[in-house]
Design a protein around this motif. Structure first.
Motif, short mmCIF file in Angstrom:
data_model
loop_
_atom_site.label_atom_id
_atom_site.label_comp_id
_atom_site.label_asym_id
_atom_site.label_seq_id
_atom_site.Cartn_x
_atom_site.Cartn_y
_atom_site.Cartn_z
N PRO A 362 9.49 -21.70 49.53
CA PRO A 362 8.86 -20.60 50.29
C PRO A 362 9.23 -19.21 49.80
CG PRO A 362 9.57 -22.32 51.78
CD PRO A 362 10.06 -22.72 50.43
N ARG A 363 10.45 -19.04 49.25
CA ARG A 363 10.82 -17.72 48.75
C ARG A 363 9.92 -17.28 47.60
NH1 ARG A 363 17.38 -18.42 48.27
NH2 ARG A 363 17.74 -19.18 50.40
N ALA A 364 9.34 -18.25 46.92
CA ALA A 364 8.50 -17.93 45.76
C ALA A 364 7.02 -18.03 46.08
CB ALA A 364 8.84 -18.88 44.60
N VAL A 365 6.66 -18.40 47.31
CA VAL A 365 5.26 -18.63 47.63
C VAL A 365 4.43 -17.35 47.52
CG1 VAL A 365 3.65 -19.20 49.49
CG2 VAL A 365 5.54 -20.72 48.98
N ALA A 366 4.93 -16.24 48.05
CA ALA A 366 4.16 -14.99 48.02
C ALA A 366 3.78 -14.62 46.59
CB ALA A 366 4.94 -13.87 48.68
N LEU A 367 4.77 -14.68 45.69
CA LEU A 367 4.51 -14.33 44.29
C LEU A 367 3.62 -15.38 43.63
CD1 LEU A 367 5.09 -12.52 41.86
CD2 LEU A 367 7.12 -13.90 41.41
N THR A 368 3.88 -16.66 43.89
CA THR A 368 3.13 -17.72 43.23
C THR A 368 1.66 -17.73 43.63
OG1 THR A 368 5.14 -19.08 43.15
CG2 THR A 368 3.04 -20.21 42.84
N VAL A 369 1.40 -17.60 44.93
CA VAL A 369 0.01 -17.59 45.39
C VAL A 369 -0.72 -16.38 44.80
CG1 VAL A 369 -1.47 -17.28 47.41
CG2 VAL A 369 0.41 -18.91 47.48
N ALA A 370 -0.06 -15.22 44.77
CA ALA A 370 -0.69 -14.04 44.20
C ALA A 370 -0.99 -14.24 42.72
CB ALA A 370 0.20 -12.82 44.40
N ALA A 371 -0.06 -14.87 42.00
CA ALA A 371 -0.28 -15.09 40.57
C ALA A 371 -1.41 -16.09 40.32
CB ALA A 371 1.01 -15.60 39.93
N ILE A 372 -1.41 -17.18 41.08
CA ILE A 372 -2.47 -18.18 40.91
C ILE A 372 -3.83 -17.56 41.20
CG2 ILE A 372 -3.45 -20.32 41.85
CD1 ILE A 372 -0.53 -21.24 42.34
N ASN A 373 -3.90 -16.80 42.29
CA ASN A 373 -5.17 -16.19 42.66
C ASN A 373 -5.56 -15.08 41.68
OD1 ASN A 373 -7.36 -16.17 44.58
ND2 ASN A 373 -6.63 -14.18 45.25
N GLY A 374 -4.59 -14.23 41.35
CA GLY A 374 -4.89 -13.10 40.48
C GLY A 374 -5.27 -13.52 39.07
N LEU A 375 -4.47 -14.39 38.45
CA LEU A 375 -4.78 -14.83 37.09
C LEU A 375 -6.04 -15.68 37.06
CD1 LEU A 375 -1.16 -15.69 35.90
CD2 LEU A 375 -2.52 -13.69 35.30
N GLY A 376 -6.22 -16.49 38.10
CA GLY A 376 -7.44 -17.29 38.17
C GLY A 376 -8.68 -16.43 38.30
N GLN A 377 -8.52 -15.25 38.94
CA GLN A 377 -9.67 -14.37 39.15
C GLN A 377 -10.18 -13.76 37.85
OE1 GLN A 377 -11.38 -14.01 41.79
NE2 GLN A 377 -10.11 -14.40 43.57
N VAL A 378 -9.40 -13.85 36.78
CA VAL A 378 -9.90 -13.37 35.49
C VAL A 378 -11.19 -14.12 35.13
CG1 VAL A 378 -9.40 -13.19 33.02
CG2 VAL A 378 -7.62 -12.66 34.71
N GLY A 379 -11.26 -15.39 35.50
CA GLY A 379 -12.48 -16.15 35.26
C GLY A 379 -13.66 -15.60 36.03
N SER A 380 -13.36 -14.96 37.18
CA SER A 380 -14.43 -14.38 37.99
C SER A 380 -14.99 -13.11 37.37
CB SER A 380 -13.93 -14.10 39.40
OG SER A 380 -13.47 -15.29 40.01
#
Length: 425
Positions: A362-380
């Motif tokens: 959980p300590r890493a969830v905020a950063l991890t979710v943001a990274a997954i969403n942000g980097l994945g959005q490059v495809g968008s």
């Protein structure tokens, strides 16, 4: 109070207090992100935008969104969801309304880029926030109940777009300008509701009894303790192979969908022969199908405590639906394939955001979710741009539609690889 009764009463109260408000916020967010798909036919014609200009500008939203996702979520974790989510909503609402002032392609690019910067962090921030309130066994249903706003946005836009576009000429504004202004204003209004009614943590919830607050905090802490030990730094979590795999899946299933969505009204009109109003109703029906698909997948994923097949199977179904639409079947088949695609796509969304909370601490969830969403959005950004180039080059959407299934099948293959790696020996 017996533990089972305490559990039910606590979670019911949390769900009713938080989820409707968050749903409304994400509904406004999603509408402002994709409402240009309804404005596009008249906006592009009146402003002289080609398909590649429109695709590039439409995708630029996701570049600034991706760049600022991680900083935004780190700030949210520090200052609290209430103030930061409200700040996001005020800025994106104002920028979304300013889209009505666009006159040139460079102005279009700038406003879309600023809109992505303004909205960055809202979705991953909400995912992180729900993790503070809902135990792991209930998280799938919680996420699907707020994320259902995404398909419901299609219902709202499909239902009201025709009426707003019909205001063409009122007060000297074009119909597409009325559409963008009217759909940007709710975010600004909702921001002040968030400031008043959204508590940061269970400890701040005066509407929970002391017994309910104690139970909820203990249950969340127990769930967190059962997850793998925290990395020495949150940033190290980003380099775990499973996290990188989720970035790739997000890239492959978000980008192609947005490429299609930004042109969906035009594609459906050409493929079915429906008039604009009836196309709006079809898009609205697709939103309802997506809402049912999301709710069913969230419920099933929680009940079975299985995430990966709940991702892979609907990804394959989305690929099959796009392949069918690309084959130019009769209009009735196109409509059925579109509805099935929407149900399957949002079923993927219901299960996808459960995976990070089960992979990293959980300590890493905020950063991890943001990274997954942000980097994945490059495809968008990338896929809508390439989609527009293909449309200008070939004069139609067939090439783009024919290639979409490849991306979804690749995403399904990665998910199955993740499932295999996590199976016990």
């Amino acid at each position: 109070m017996p533990d089972e009764t305490l559990e039910r009463s606590t979670l019911r109260k949390v769900a009713w207090r938080l989820l409707p408000l968050i749903l409304l916020g994400y509904l406004a967010s999603y509408m402002d992100r994709v409402n240009i798909s309804f404005a596009a036919p008249t906006m592009n014609a009146q402003l002289g935008f080609t398909a590649s200009v429109y695709g590039f500008g439409g995708g630029l939203f996701f570049i600034s969104y991706a760049i600022l996702e991680i900083p935004s979520n780190l700030i949210l974790a520090r200052v609290g969801a209430r103030r930061w989510l409200a700040r996001i909503m005020i800025t994106w609402g104002l920028v979304a309304m300013s889209m009505a002032l666009v006159r040139t392609d460079w102005q279009f690019y700038l406003v879309r880029f600023l809109l992505g910067a303004a909205e960055a962090g809202f979705f991953p921030g909400v995912i992180y926030y729900l993790g503070l309130w809902f135990p792991q066994a209930y998280r799938g249903r919680a996420i699907s109940r707020f994320y259902v706003a995404a398909p419901l946005a299609s219902v709202v836009m499909g239902a009201v777009a025709g009426s707003l576009l019909g205001l063409d000429g009122r007060l000297g504004l074009h119909g597409w300008q009325w559409l963008l202004i009217a759909e940007g204003a709710p975010a600004v209004i909702l921001a002040f509701v968030f400031l008043r009614w959204l508590p940061d943590r269970p400890a701040n919830a005066a509407w929970l009894s002391s017994e309910q607050r104690a139970w909820l905090e203990a249950r969340i802490a127990a769930d967190n303790a059962a997850i793998v030990a925290p990395e020495h730094s949150a940033a190290r979590a980003l380099f775990r192979p499973a996290v990188i795999a989720l970035v790739l899946v997000n890239f492959l299933y978000l980008g192609p969908y947005y490429a299609f969505t930004l042109s969906a009204p035009t594609i459906l009109k050409e493929a079915t022969g429906l008039n604009p109003a009836h196309v709006g109703y079809l898009v609205a029906a697709g939103g309802i199908a997506g809402a049912f698909g999301m709710a069913a997948a969230g419920w099933s994923s929680d009940r079975l405590r299985e995430r990966y097949l709940h991702l892979a199977v609907p990804l394959v179904a989305v690929a099959a639906c796009f392949w069918l639409i690309a084959a130019s079947p009769p209009p009735a088949v196109v409509m059925v394939a579109f509805l099935a695609m929407m149900a399957s796509y949002f079923a993927v969304s219901a299960a996808f955001w459960l995976a990070p909370g089960e992979i990293v601490h959980p300590r890493a969830v905020a950063l991890t979710v943001a990274a997954i969403n942000g980097l994945g959005q490059v495809g968008s950004f990338l896929f809508p741009w390439l989609w527009g180039l293909a449309k200008d080059k070939t004069g139609g959407f067939h090439l783009g539609l024919s290639l979409l299934p490849v991306a979804f099948l690749a995403a399904a293959a990665i998910v199955m690889g993740l499932r295999y790696r996590r199976r016990p020996a």
